[in-house]
Design a protein around this motif. Structure first.
Motif, short mmCIF file in Angstrom:
data_model
loop_
_atom_site.label_atom_id
_atom_site.label_comp_id
_atom_site.label_asym_id
_atom_site.label_seq_id
_atom_site.Cartn_x
_atom_site.Cartn_y
_atom_site.Cartn_z
N SER A 92 -25.83 9.00 7.64
CA SER A 92 -25.91 10.45 7.51
C SER A 92 -26.03 10.75 6.03
N SER A 93 -25.94 12.01 5.66
CA SER A 93 -26.00 12.38 4.25
C SER A 93 -24.86 11.76 3.45
N ALA A 94 -23.83 11.25 4.13
CA ALA A 94 -22.71 10.61 3.44
C ALA A 94 -23.16 9.42 2.61
N MET A 95 -24.28 8.79 2.99
CA MET A 95 -24.73 7.62 2.23
C MET A 95 -25.06 7.97 0.78
N TYR A 96 -25.37 9.25 0.52
CA TYR A 96 -25.76 9.67 -0.83
C TYR A 96 -24.61 10.24 -1.65
N VAL A 97 -23.39 10.15 -1.16
CA VAL A 97 -22.26 10.71 -1.91
C VAL A 97 -22.15 10.13 -3.32
N PRO A 98 -22.44 8.83 -3.55
CA PRO A 98 -22.40 8.34 -4.94
C PRO A 98 -23.51 8.90 -5.82
N MET A 99 -24.64 9.27 -5.25
CA MET A 99 -25.79 9.73 -6.03
C MET A 99 -25.74 11.22 -6.32
N ILE A 100 -25.26 12.01 -5.39
CA ILE A 100 -25.34 13.47 -5.51
C ILE A 100 -24.67 13.99 -6.79
N LEU A 309 -34.20 -5.23 -6.50
CA LEU A 309 -32.78 -5.52 -6.66
C LEU A 309 -32.40 -6.76 -5.87
N ASP A 310 -31.44 -7.48 -6.35
CA ASP A 310 -31.00 -8.70 -5.69
C ASP A 310 -29.93 -8.35 -4.65
N THR A 311 -30.38 -7.69 -3.58
CA THR A 311 -29.48 -7.25 -2.52
C THR A 311 -30.26 -7.09 -1.23
N GLY A 312 -29.63 -6.51 -0.22
CA GLY A 312 -30.26 -6.38 1.09
C GLY A 312 -30.75 -4.98 1.38
N HIS A 313 -30.59 -4.54 2.62
CA HIS A 313 -31.17 -3.29 3.08
C HIS A 313 -30.35 -2.07 2.66
N TRP A 314 -29.03 -2.22 2.62
CA TRP A 314 -28.15 -1.06 2.41
C TRP A 314 -27.97 -0.82 0.91
N LEU A 315 -28.99 -0.30 0.28
CA LEU A 315 -29.04 -0.19 -1.17
C LEU A 315 -27.93 0.68 -1.74
N MET A 316 -27.69 1.83 -1.14
CA MET A 316 -26.69 2.75 -1.68
C MET A 316 -25.27 2.24 -1.46
N GLU A 317 -25.10 1.30 -0.55
CA GLU A 317 -23.77 0.73 -0.32
C GLU A 317 -23.50 -0.43 -1.28
N THR A 318 -24.52 -1.22 -1.58
CA THR A 318 -24.30 -2.42 -2.39
C THR A 318 -24.67 -2.23 -3.86
N GLU A 319 -25.62 -1.37 -4.17
CA GLU A 319 -26.07 -1.17 -5.55
C GLU A 319 -26.24 0.33 -5.86
N PRO A 320 -25.19 1.12 -5.66
CA PRO A 320 -25.35 2.58 -5.84
C PRO A 320 -25.73 2.98 -7.26
N ARG A 321 -25.18 2.34 -8.26
CA ARG A 321 -25.48 2.71 -9.64
C ARG A 321 -26.91 2.35 -9.99
N ALA A 322 -27.37 1.16 -9.63
CA ALA A 322 -28.73 0.74 -9.96
C ALA A 322 -29.75 1.64 -9.27
N VAL A 323 -29.51 1.97 -8.00
CA VAL A 323 -30.43 2.84 -7.27
C VAL A 323 -30.44 4.24 -7.87
N THR A 324 -29.27 4.78 -8.16
CA THR A 324 -29.17 6.12 -8.73
C THR A 324 -29.85 6.18 -10.09
N ASP A 325 -29.65 5.16 -10.92
CA ASP A 325 -30.28 5.14 -12.23
C ASP A 325 -31.81 5.10 -12.10
N ALA A 326 -32.31 4.32 -11.15
CA ALA A 326 -33.76 4.22 -10.96
C ALA A 326 -34.34 5.55 -10.48
N VAL A 327 -33.66 6.21 -9.55
CA VAL A 327 -34.12 7.51 -9.05
C VAL A 327 -34.08 8.54 -10.17
N LEU A 328 -32.99 8.57 -10.91
CA LEU A 328 -32.84 9.55 -11.99
C LEU A 328 -33.92 9.35 -13.06
N ALA A 329 -34.21 8.11 -13.40
CA ALA A 329 -35.26 7.83 -14.38
C ALA A 329 -36.62 8.28 -13.86
#
Length: 335
Positions: A92-100, A309-329
């Protein structure tokens, strides 16, 4: 001997009939027939831009067309632009709580809806209500209500599939597009058709399209399969929200209808993508192989930025900072 064979046949029939019945009873008993999540959602306030000025996500209801969407919003005091975040299955939208909060603190106004089938007020029964064109139309309708004339779009998993359709239409309303995990749908479909590795990785799609069996297996024994397998890398708070959603009768079926209605969708166009696109993926993703990722570049004209990224499918669960930084950039390059 004949009587023995008849007795064995009866035993086999009883077992064959009993297993589905046991599965159905176990699944039914796992459901929340009091609809606690729906009642809690109905008690939320209607969306008000003045009600979510800070970086802390606020839950509210957004009425768009004939649907009412539960959504997380933040940053409506910002002036750098608008961002819509689309979740995948089974989240759900909860997956984006670290990014918002990060986006909001950077000055962006953010909306992350629980999409059609996931929001209790946006859960039609008909299968053809879940075709990707209708799911994409929901996003534009939500953007209209919250006052987003133009916006940056981010999507993961099925949220990425919906986002790709919106991008293929080359809407001038989309400033930038960030696809998480799922590559260009044309490249993905071509890989399924020609690459044995991708076909094997995508075999689960056929299972999710079966009638009733996925719902029964996934909800059986208190949603044990989802908790122990699908949500193995998810935080307990998010898992509680997801199970609360799917434990309501009809909710898991509605979410699975995204898969079942996929055969009703039109093939993606062959024309190049013109909207600036970031693709972020995990090289250990069991659902996506190298073929689709490498061949998607032919669908772009120099406007694709890739982050591996050196991870699997659940990007926001395993690499929230790296994903957020890439989106923000990425969205920062295309303000």
């Amino acid at each position: 001997m004949k009587r023995v064979l008849m007795a064995l046949l009866v035993v086999v029939l009883v077992i064959a009939m009993g297993a589905p019945l046991t599965l159905w009873i176990g699944a039914y008993a796992s459901l929340d027939h009091d609809f606690a999540h729906s009642r809690a959602t109905a008690a939320l306030d209607a969306f008000d831009p003045a009600g979510s000025p800070s970086a802390t996500p606020t839950l509210s209801l957004i009425e768009a067309g004939s649907m009412t969407f539960r959504a997380r919003t933040a940053g409506f005091a910002g002036d750098r632009g608008n961002v819509i975040l689309l979740h995948g299955f089974p989240e759900s939208s909860a997956m984006y709580v670290p990014m918002i909060p990060v986006l909001a603190r950077a000055g962006y106004r953010v909306v992350a809806p629980d999409q059609r089938g996931y929001s209790p007020g946006a859960r039609p029964d008909d299968l053809d209500a879940y075709t990707t064109d209708k799911l994409a139309a929901d996003v534009f309708a939500i953007a209209d209500v919250v006052g987003f004339d133009r916006f940056h779009l981010v999507g993961h998993d099925w949220g990425a599939a919906v986002g790709w359709l919106m991008v293929f239409d080359a809407s001038p309303r989309i400033r930038s597009w960030s696809a998480l995990s799922i590559p260009h749908m044309g490249a993905y479909a071509a890989a399924i058709a020609s690459d044995p590795d991708q076909r094997e990785r995508s075999a689960y799609l056929g299972f999710f399209q079966l009638p009733w069996l996925p719902e029964a297996l996934m909800s059986f024994n208190g949603f044990a399969m989802m908790r122990n397998l699908l949500y193995a890398e998810h935080g307990p708070g998010n898992v509680d929200e997801y199970v609360a959603i799917f434990s309501e009768p009809g909710a898991l079926t509605a979410a699975l209808h995204w898969y079942r209605a996929s055969g009703l969708a039109t093939p993606p166009p062959e024309r190049p993508v013109t909207i600036p696109t970031a693709y972020i993926w995990g090289n250990q993703d069991p659902a996506v192989g190298d073929r689709a990722v490498q061949t998607q570049r032919r669908y772009f004209d120099g406007n694709l930025w890739e982050t591996e990224l050196d991870t699997g499918h659940w990007l926001m669960e395993t690499e929230p900072r790296a994903v957020t930084d890439a989106v923000l950039a990425h969205i920062g390059r295309h303000r």
